[in-house]
Enzyme design. Structure first.
Site, short mmCIF file in Angstrom:
data_model
loop_
_atom_site.label_atom_id
_atom_site.label_comp_id
_atom_site.label_asym_id
_atom_site.label_seq_id
_atom_site.Cartn_x
_atom_site.Cartn_y
_atom_site.Cartn_z
N HIS A 179 -36.19 -18.38 32.97
CA HIS A 179 -36.60 -18.45 31.57
C HIS A 179 -38.11 -18.53 31.39
CE1 HIS A 179 -36.78 -22.86 32.09
NE2 HIS A 179 -37.54 -22.87 31.01
N GLU A 214 -43.92 -31.97 34.54
CA GLU A 214 -42.98 -32.37 33.50
C GLU A 214 -43.09 -33.88 33.30
OE1 GLU A 214 -39.07 -30.25 33.36
OE2 GLU A 214 -39.45 -30.19 35.51
N HIS A 246 -39.65 -20.53 38.93
CA HIS A 246 -40.73 -20.52 37.94
C HIS A 246 -42.13 -20.44 38.56
CE1 HIS A 246 -37.34 -21.45 35.57
NE2 HIS A 246 -37.40 -22.75 35.62
#
Ligand code: BG6
Length: 510
Positions: free
Chosen positions: A203, A241, A265
């Site tokens: 994504h 994160e 990613h």
């Protein structure tokens, strides 16, 4: 590329439409699950708000939960209320809700596929979809094979050679837990689908700021001449994160940051920064260019892994003033788990452009803040003229590309400060991109319907990424050790700072 209006060009072989997408029945396997509630349904709702969905579009959730159309709509509504980019409105819901349908079924039960086929055929008729189907596998990878076989045995898969109606399948990451299992899944998939039918999600590629990396590099004359070992000292890619593992402990214990983040990613970001200009924006040309980067990665030997890869795990600490648990105390985590929640590594892209330029990658959960950023540090100035003072060298120029949050671009340059005496100091030329971007899943779902694979991972690319991380896993497994612990709310274990310091460099400070 086609000119849309003066100074604005549309990108790609399928420019994303302002208005209707093509007809399609989207069948979401696991449509009542977490991914659907948090990401897919909110994304579809937002696409609907933008009035892009075709009037011949319908969503059918196929899942094991005991639901019907009405109760599924209630579940979807809650997911959208909690996770949508834009708030749920009465009007938005009125036009979206009727598209949602539910079929209860088991992924391994042939009879349930016969029922599914009947329901899909009824919806095809009702919505005049033309028989175009996208199957979204929002399910654990163990079910990919049985779901594909179920669809095949029920004769629900058309081959693309026949043109329309199309059958597409969307696969979530991580498909596999190592190189061998990933290629086995790919082998199995290829028995049922052609590569052009398979849309493998990473994504990050659907984030507009990530897509914009290619535009920055190849639609501006200023960057590309500097984009090589000749002018660049090193590159840092940080995906930090703030959140911990949350409710995903069960999954994460079998994954860890290397599989969960680096294999997909971080390596995707690396490819966007390091790739050669593709000769066209067509899907395969872009993916070929990325594959070349992955193939050029210098394989890490066990001694490299020991020295240049740091495996960390968060212990309790303070995140924005709030006390949070350590990883081992989180739900569904073994109290002695050695799964990594942080990875930092150094790697080299061994090709003409990048020879000798280190790429430092780091990612972690429960870090001091949420920030995804790429920093390109240019070479130090010669030690003459303004840079002649031995004890006060001028800091090098750094181009920072902020992927999220606060998307933008900053170039640090040296400038004279106002007044006397003459002093030089770094200033930031800072640019913020417009904020209201669609969520990555909105972009990717549109592309599935359009049949544009540019932002999806091709089989060879996925396997090349696994090949690189496999060496790291193998070295870790051959010499098991406790992870390096770091306090939640910090920037990772001290070993990470020491690793980069061994190269006389340091991580960027946020
Ligand atoms: C997912 C990982 O792919 O990406 C998660 O499985 C991670 O562990 C997430 O939290 C991060 O995505 P984003 O878009 O929030 O940066």
């Amino acid at each position: 590329m086609a000119g849309a209006s003066e100074g604005v060009v549309e990108l790609g072989s399928h420019p994303r439409p302002e208005r209707a997408l093509p007809p399609c029945a989207l069948v979401i396997f696991g449509g009542a699950g977490d991914l659907s509630r948090r990401k897919l349904l909110p994304a579809l709702y937002n696409i609907s708000l933008d009035r892009k969905l075709s009037e011949h579009f319908v969503i059918l959730a196929f899942s094991m939960e005991d639901l019907d159309d009405e109760s599924y709509r209630a579940l979807a509504r809650k997911g959208i209320e909690e996770h949508s980019r834009r708030p749920l409105t009465a009007e938005g819901w009125r036009s979206f809700a009727p598209m949602l349908h539910y079929a209860r079924g088991r992924f391994t039960e042939p009879a349930d596929y016969q029922k599914l086929k009947k329901t899909v055929a009824e919806l095809d008729r009702q919505y005049a979809t033309g028989g175009d189907h996208a199957f979204y596998f929002a399910i654990p990878p163990d079910f990919i094979d049985s779901c594909s076989a179920g669809l095949k045995d029920a004769a629900m898969i058309t081959r693309p050679q026949t043109g329309r109606p199309f059958t597409r399948v969307v696969i979530e990451k991580p498909a596999g837990h190592d190189l061998a299992s990933a290629s086995e899944i790919n082998d199995r998939l290829s028995r049922y689908f052609d590569e052009q039918q398979i849309f493998r999600i990473d994504h990050y590629l659907g984030k507009e700021t990530v897509e914009n990396l290619m535009v920055l590099r190849f639609a501006n004359a200023v960057f590309e001449p500097l984009w090589s070992a000749r002018f660049i000292d090193h590159v840092q890619i940080t995906v930090a994160e703030r959140d911990g593992v949350g409710s995903r402990g069960g999954y994460y214990e079998g994954a860890g940051a290397l599989r969960d983040m680096v294999q997909s990613h971080l390596l995707s970001l690396l490819c966007m920064i390091a790739m050669e200009p593709p000769w066209t924006t067509d899907a395969d040309a872009v993916r070929d260019a990325k594959l070349d980067v992955l193939r050029s990665l210098h394989p890490l030997e066990p001694e490299d892994v020991a020295q240049w890869v740091v495996r960390g795990q968060y212990s309790e600490g303070l995140v924005e003033g709030e006390k949070v648990r350590g990883y081992r105390q989180e739900d569904r985590i073994a109290p002695d788990s050695s799964v990594e929640t942080f990875v930092a590594l150094r790697c080299f892209v061994e090709n003409w452009r990048w020879a000798g330029v280190p790429f430092y990658l780091r990612t972690g959960k429960r870090m001091a803040k949420r920030a995804t950023e790429i920093a390109i540090q240019f070479n130090a100035l010669p030690r003459i003229l303004f840079n002649a003072r031995p004890r006060a060298p001028l800091p090098p120029n750094v181009l920072t590309i902020r992927i999220q949050p606060d998307e933008g671009l900053a170039l640090s340059i040296i400038s004279r400060t106002a007044g006397e005496p003459v002093r030089l100091s770094p200033i930031n030329v800072d640019f913020h991109f417009k904020t209201e971007s669609p969520d990555a899943y909105e972009t990717l779902l549109c592309d599935v319907m359009l049949g544009d694979q540019t932002l999806f991972m091709r089989r060879d690319t996925v396997e090349a990424a696994w090949r690189f991380v496999q060496n790291i896993r193998d070295a870790w497994e051959a010499a098991p050790a406790e992870p390096a612990f770091y306090s939640a709310g910090s920037w990772g274990p001290v070993e990470s700072a020491l690793m980069i310091a061994a190269d006389r460099r340091s991580w960027r400070v946020f």
